[in-house]
Design an enzyme around this catalytic site. Structure first.
Site, PDB file in Angstrom:
ATOM      1  N   HIS A  18       0.901  -1.174  -0.014  1.00 24.60           N
ATOM      2  CA  HIS A  18      -0.104  -0.116  -0.156  1.00 24.60           C
ATOM      3  C   HIS A  18       0.805   1.218   0.040  1.00 24.60           C
ATOM      4  CE1 HIS A  18       0.583  -0.547   4.377  1.00 24.60           C
ATOM      5  NE2 HIS A  18       0.392   0.516   4.648  1.00 24.60           N
ATOM      6  N   HIS A  32       1.229   3.947   1.946  1.00 23.44           N
ATOM      7  CA  HIS A  32       2.141   4.596   3.057  1.00 23.44           C
ATOM      8  C   HIS A  32       3.481   4.498   3.065  1.00 23.44           C
ATOM      9  CE1 HIS A  32      -1.952   4.047   5.726  1.00 23.44           C
ATOM     10  NE2 HIS A  32      -2.016   5.220   4.800  1.00 23.44           N
ATOM     11  N   ASP A  69       5.708   4.411   5.188  1.00 22.21           N
ATOM     12  CA  ASP A  69       6.592   3.559   5.974  1.00 22.21           C
ATOM     13  C   ASP A  69       6.580   2.209   5.075  1.00 22.21           C
ATOM     14  OD1 ASP A  69       3.816   3.318   6.984  1.00 22.21           O
ATOM     15  OD2 ASP A  69       4.342   2.049   8.350  1.00 22.21           O
ATOM     16  N   HIS A  70       6.022   2.008   3.839  1.00 24.17           N
ATOM     17  CA  HIS A  70       5.964   0.744   3.287  1.00 24.17           C
ATOM     18  C   HIS A  70       6.611   1.185   1.971  1.00 24.17           C
ATOM     19  CE1 HIS A  70       3.489  -1.498   6.119  1.00 24.17           C
ATOM     20  NE2 HIS A  70       3.157  -0.235   6.700  1.00 24.17           N
ATOM     21  N   HIS A  84      -7.530  -0.450   5.251  1.00 21.94           N
ATOM     22  CA  HIS A  84      -6.426   0.414   5.894  1.00 21.94           C
ATOM     23  C   HIS A  84      -6.214   1.496   5.056  1.00 21.94           C
ATOM     24  CE1 HIS A  84      -2.713   1.366   7.908  1.00 21.94           C
ATOM     25  NE2 HIS A  84      -2.222   1.256   6.929  1.00 21.94           N
ATOM     26  N   ASP A 104      -0.642  -3.689   6.114  1.00 25.39           N
ATOM     27  CA  ASP A 104      -1.309  -3.287   7.326  1.00 25.39           C
ATOM     28  C   ASP A 104      -2.517  -3.599   7.441  1.00 25.39           C
ATOM     29  OD1 ASP A 104       1.261  -2.134   8.150  1.00 25.39           O
ATOM     30  OD2 ASP A 104       0.674  -0.022   7.858  1.00 25.39           O
ATOM     31  N   HIS A 154       4.149  -4.760  10.802  1.00 25.93           N
ATOM     32  CA  HIS A 154       4.517  -4.243  11.982  1.00 25.93           C
ATOM     33  C   HIS A 154       4.836  -5.077  13.213  1.00 25.93           C
ATOM     34  CE1 HIS A 154       4.274   0.210  10.932  1.00 25.93           C
ATOM     35  NE2 HIS A 154       3.206  -0.266   9.958  1.00 25.93           N
TER      36      HIS A 154
HETATM   37 FE    FE Z   1       2.702   0.900   8.242  1.00 24.35          FE
HETATM   38 ZN    ZN Z   2       0.024   1.621   6.542  1.00 21.04          ZN
END
Ligand code: FE
Ligand code: ZN
Length: 258
Positions: A59, A61, A63-64, A117, A136, A174
């Site tokens: 996805h 985001h 942090d990915h 998400h 996530d 995570h």
């Molecule tokens: Fe994340």
């Molecule tokens: Zn995420």
């Protein structure tokens, strides 16, 4: 059929993110799943003498996929991500969906569309290696927050993951397991396995070790978010007569406030 299952190793990033290093022994293809940053991903590849050929994103985001461009620049790796979100995935080369699927080296992956998400969230499922990369959406004993989707969307996405075989290894985005269990024992106190697992997880985390991968069969028995249609949880979070996705929504809202 590939000779050997995929090599899969965890690459910890930022505070509690997991990216993954994948390698196909048949073809030499090497991928990084959900890189928050480029450098630790490149280092993980160098340690094994493998040059990344692909980045797989679940996805949009940061942090990915924050590491996409850096990995691409250094290696020429192709970025594979959700077609639905192709405008939000940095450097995307190969947009994929349920229809297209994606074959990594000699390993065909099913692409599962699992919005909630985010609206375009996908998972990569490799049946030959019994491995699910679900970003996530599903966490060990928990699930992601619904930033862009509705409870109905997210519940249907979780049902799609729940339909996979029990021996599937769950590689999520995570390390949230310990905090998730604190909520799970509160939400589903009659589920004895949760207490036993909580003690184990506390020990694993005290040693600084990862709790991932999780096993899907275990999640089906213990993760309250996969059990929102079970009588115990329905009773506590809205009542027998309410639709399952509303029970799920109430459970998710309770976790947000926990
Ligand atoms: Fe994340
Ligand atoms: Zn995420």
């Amino acid at each position: 059929m590939p000779e050997r299952p995929l090599h899969i190793s965890l690459v910890p990033m930022l505070k509690d993110n997991y990216a993954y290093l994948l390698h196909c022994y048949d073809t030499g293809a090497t991928a990084i799943v959900d890189p928050s940053e480029a450098e630790p991903a490149l280092q993980a590849g160098r340690r094994m003498d493998w040059r990344p050929t692909h980045v797989l994103d679940t996805h949009h985001h940061n942090d990915h996929c924050g590491g996409n461009l850096g990995i691409k620049e250094k290696t020429g790796a192709k970025v594979v991500g959700p077609a639905y979100d192709k405008d939000r995935i940095p450097g995307i080369d190969i947009p994929v969906d349920e229809e297209s699927g994606f074959t990594f080296g000699a390993h065909p992956a099913r692409v599962l569309f699992i919005p909630g998400h985010t609206k375009g969230h996908i998972a990569f499922y490799f049946p030959d290696s019994k491995a699910l990369f679900c970003g996530d959406t599903l966490f060990s004993y928990g699930c992601g927050r619904m930033f862009e989707g509705t409870p109905e969307m997210m519940w249907n996405s979780l049902l799609k993951l729940r339909a996979l075989p029990d021996d599937t290894q769950v590689y999520c985005g995570h390390e949230y397991t310990e905090a998730n269990l604190r909520f799970a024992v509160d939400a589903d106190p009659g589920n004895d396995g949760l207490w036993r697992r909580q003690a184990e997880v506390q020990r694993i985390r005290a040693e600084g070790k990862p709790t991932i991968p999780a096993t899907l069969g275990e999640e089906k028995k213990l993760n309250p978010f996969l059990r929102a249609d079970q009588p115990e949880l329905k009773k506590r979070f809205g009542g027998e007569e309410r639709p399952n996705h509303e029970i799920f929504g109430a459970l998710r809202a309770a976790k947000d406030k926990f």
